[in-house]
Design an enzyme around this catalytic site. Structure first.
Site, PDB file in Angstrom:
ATOM      1  N   GLY A  47       0.833  -1.201   0.000  1.00 52.16           N
ATOM      2  CA  GLY A  47       0.000   0.000   0.000  1.00 52.16           C
ATOM      3  C   GLY A  47       0.861   1.240   0.000  1.00 52.16           C
ATOM      4  O   GLY A  47       2.022   1.205   0.427  1.00 52.16           O
ATOM      5  N   GLN A  52       2.733  10.000   1.391  1.00 49.45           N
ATOM      6  CA  GLN A  52       4.050   9.347   1.294  1.00 49.45           C
ATOM      7  C   GLN A  52       4.807   9.741   0.024  1.00 49.45           C
ATOM      8  O   GLN A  52       5.986   9.412  -0.127  1.00 49.45           O
ATOM      9  CB  GLN A  52       3.904   7.826   1.329  1.00 49.45           C
ATOM     10  CG  GLN A  52       3.401   7.303   2.666  1.00 49.45           C
ATOM     11  CD  GLN A  52       3.310   5.794   2.660  1.00 49.45           C
ATOM     12  OE1 GLN A  52       2.321   5.220   2.229  1.00 49.45           O
ATOM     13  NE2 GLN A  52       4.369   5.138   3.115  1.00 49.45           N
ATOM     14  N   CYS A  92       6.468  -0.116   6.790  1.00 47.22           N
ATOM     15  CA  CYS A  92       5.988   1.090   6.113  1.00 47.22           C
ATOM     16  C   CYS A  92       7.057   1.548   5.130  1.00 47.22           C
ATOM     17  O   CYS A  92       8.237   1.598   5.488  1.00 47.22           O
ATOM     18  CB  CYS A  92       5.724   2.174   7.152  1.00 47.22           C
ATOM     19  SG  CYS A  92       5.149   3.721   6.423  1.00 47.22           S
ATOM     20  N   LEU A  93       6.650   1.868   3.899  1.00 47.08           N
ATOM     21  CA  LEU A  93       7.625   2.284   2.888  1.00 47.08           C
ATOM     22  C   LEU A  93       8.325   3.582   3.275  1.00 47.08           C
ATOM     23  O   LEU A  93       9.421   3.858   2.793  1.00 47.08           O
ATOM     24  CB  LEU A  93       6.938   2.442   1.525  1.00 47.08           C
ATOM     25  CG  LEU A  93       6.421   1.150   0.882  1.00 47.08           C
ATOM     26  CD1 LEU A  93       5.764   1.441  -0.461  1.00 47.08           C
ATOM     27  CD2 LEU A  93       7.539   0.136   0.700  1.00 47.08           C
ATOM     28  N   HIS A 134      -3.788   1.130   8.134  1.00 47.96           N
ATOM     29  CA  HIS A 134      -2.435   1.692   8.045  1.00 47.96           C
ATOM     30  C   HIS A 134      -2.428   2.915   7.118  1.00 47.96           C
ATOM     31  O   HIS A 134      -1.899   3.969   7.461  1.00 47.96           O
ATOM     32  CB  HIS A 134      -1.472   0.605   7.539  1.00 47.96           C
ATOM     33  CG  HIS A 134      -0.052   1.054   7.366  1.00 47.96           C
ATOM     34  ND1 HIS A 134       0.987   0.553   8.115  1.00 47.96           N
ATOM     35  CD2 HIS A 134       0.506   1.964   6.520  1.00 47.96           C
ATOM     36  CE1 HIS A 134       2.112   1.150   7.745  1.00 47.96           C
ATOM     37  NE2 HIS A 134       1.844   2.008   6.768  1.00 47.96           N
ATOM     38  N   GLU A 135      -3.051   2.753   5.940  1.00 47.68           N
ATOM     39  CA  GLU A 135      -3.014   3.835   4.945  1.00 47.68           C
ATOM     40  C   GLU A 135      -3.892   5.009   5.362  1.00 47.68           C
ATOM     41  O   GLU A 135      -3.541   6.162   5.129  1.00 47.68           O
ATOM     42  CB  GLU A 135      -3.433   3.310   3.559  1.00 47.68           C
ATOM     43  CG  GLU A 135      -2.597   2.152   3.014  1.00 47.68           C
ATOM     44  CD  GLU A 135      -1.105   2.414   2.988  1.00 47.68           C
ATOM     45  OE1 GLU A 135      -0.697   3.582   2.885  1.00 47.68           O
ATOM     46  OE2 GLU A 135      -0.333   1.443   3.095  1.00 47.68           O
ATOM     47  N   HIS A 138      -2.087   7.250   7.586  1.00 47.36           N
ATOM     48  CA  HIS A 138      -1.203   8.190   6.879  1.00 47.36           C
ATOM     49  C   HIS A 138      -1.940   9.476   6.517  1.00 47.36           C
ATOM     50  O   HIS A 138      -1.369  10.562   6.568  1.00 47.36           O
ATOM     51  CB  HIS A 138      -0.681   7.563   5.581  1.00 47.36           C
ATOM     52  CG  HIS A 138       0.557   6.736   5.746  1.00 47.36           C
ATOM     53  ND1 HIS A 138       1.737   7.253   6.229  1.00 47.36           N
ATOM     54  CD2 HIS A 138       0.802   5.428   5.488  1.00 47.36           C
ATOM     55  CE1 HIS A 138       2.660   6.290   6.251  1.00 47.36           C
ATOM     56  NE2 HIS A 138       2.114   5.171   5.815  1.00 47.36           N
TER      57      HIS A 138
HETATM   58 ZN    ZN Z   1       3.037   3.348   5.721  1.00 53.45          ZN
END
Ligand code: ZN
Length: 181
Positions: A47, A52, A92-93, A134-135, A138
């Site tokens: 995701g 991000q 997480c990226l 999670h997203e 963000h």
């Molecule tokens: Zn993340």
């Protein structure tokens, strides 16, 4: 249009903003989503949320299996009917190297819009709602570092310090009151 877009990393303050609802569903939005899917795939993520990549918009992309044809887009997502609790490992990226066990609701109802602006609704259990939560975090400026327990926090200290040094040496500037994990 968005070729130069890159994934940004903690502690970039842009990850801490409250994102704005999408109001225009046009080619620009489609191009942004296409680029986000590309970046997500490059880094083997499941995701990726707009903040991000530095875009202050309420939208995210995901692909729960990594298989072609499984890409999903959620614009202006709204979660409700959160039921049950389950802990599982998350990464997480924007926080490379960090993995932590996070508690999430097990079953969730999602209401969102697609790229054309059409509203849709979904109820899921397990891994998919974990990614949704999670997203959506963000989009509200919340990261897994805010949700991890004291043990994971302690275990992550060194990597967070390294990420902070990398950010600062790359010319990044932190606001005076940075939230330290
Ligand atoms: Zn993340």
């Amino acid at each position: 249009m968005f070729e130069d877009l890159k994934i940004i990393y903690w502690p970039d303050p842009r990850l801490r903003r409250l994102s704005e609802p999408v109001t225009v569903f046009d080619e620009r939005l489609a191009a942004l989503v296409a680029r986000m899917l590309e970046l997500m795939r490059q880094d083997r993520g499941v995701g990726l949320a707009a903040p991000q990549v530095g875009e202050n918009l309420r939208l995210f992309v995901m692909n729960p299996t990594g298989e072609e044809g499984q890409d999903r887009v959620y614009v202006n997502p709204h979660l409700s009917d959160l039921e049950g609790e389950e802990e599982n490992e998350e990464g997480c990226l924007s926080l490379p190297g960090i993995n932590a066990t996070i508690w999430r609701a097990k079953s969730v109802r999602m209401r969102a819009r697609d790229l054309q602006g059409n509203e849709f609704e979904e109820v899921q259990t397990g891994f998919i709602p974990r990614v949704w939560q999670h997203e959506t975090d963000h989009l509200n400026g919340t990261l897994i570092t805010d949700r991890m327990g004291p043990v994971a926090r302690l275990a992550s200290r060194k990597i967070l310090k390294e990420l902070e040094e990398k950010f600062l040496s790359g010319g990044g500037v932190l606001p005076r009151k940075v939230k330290r994990a």
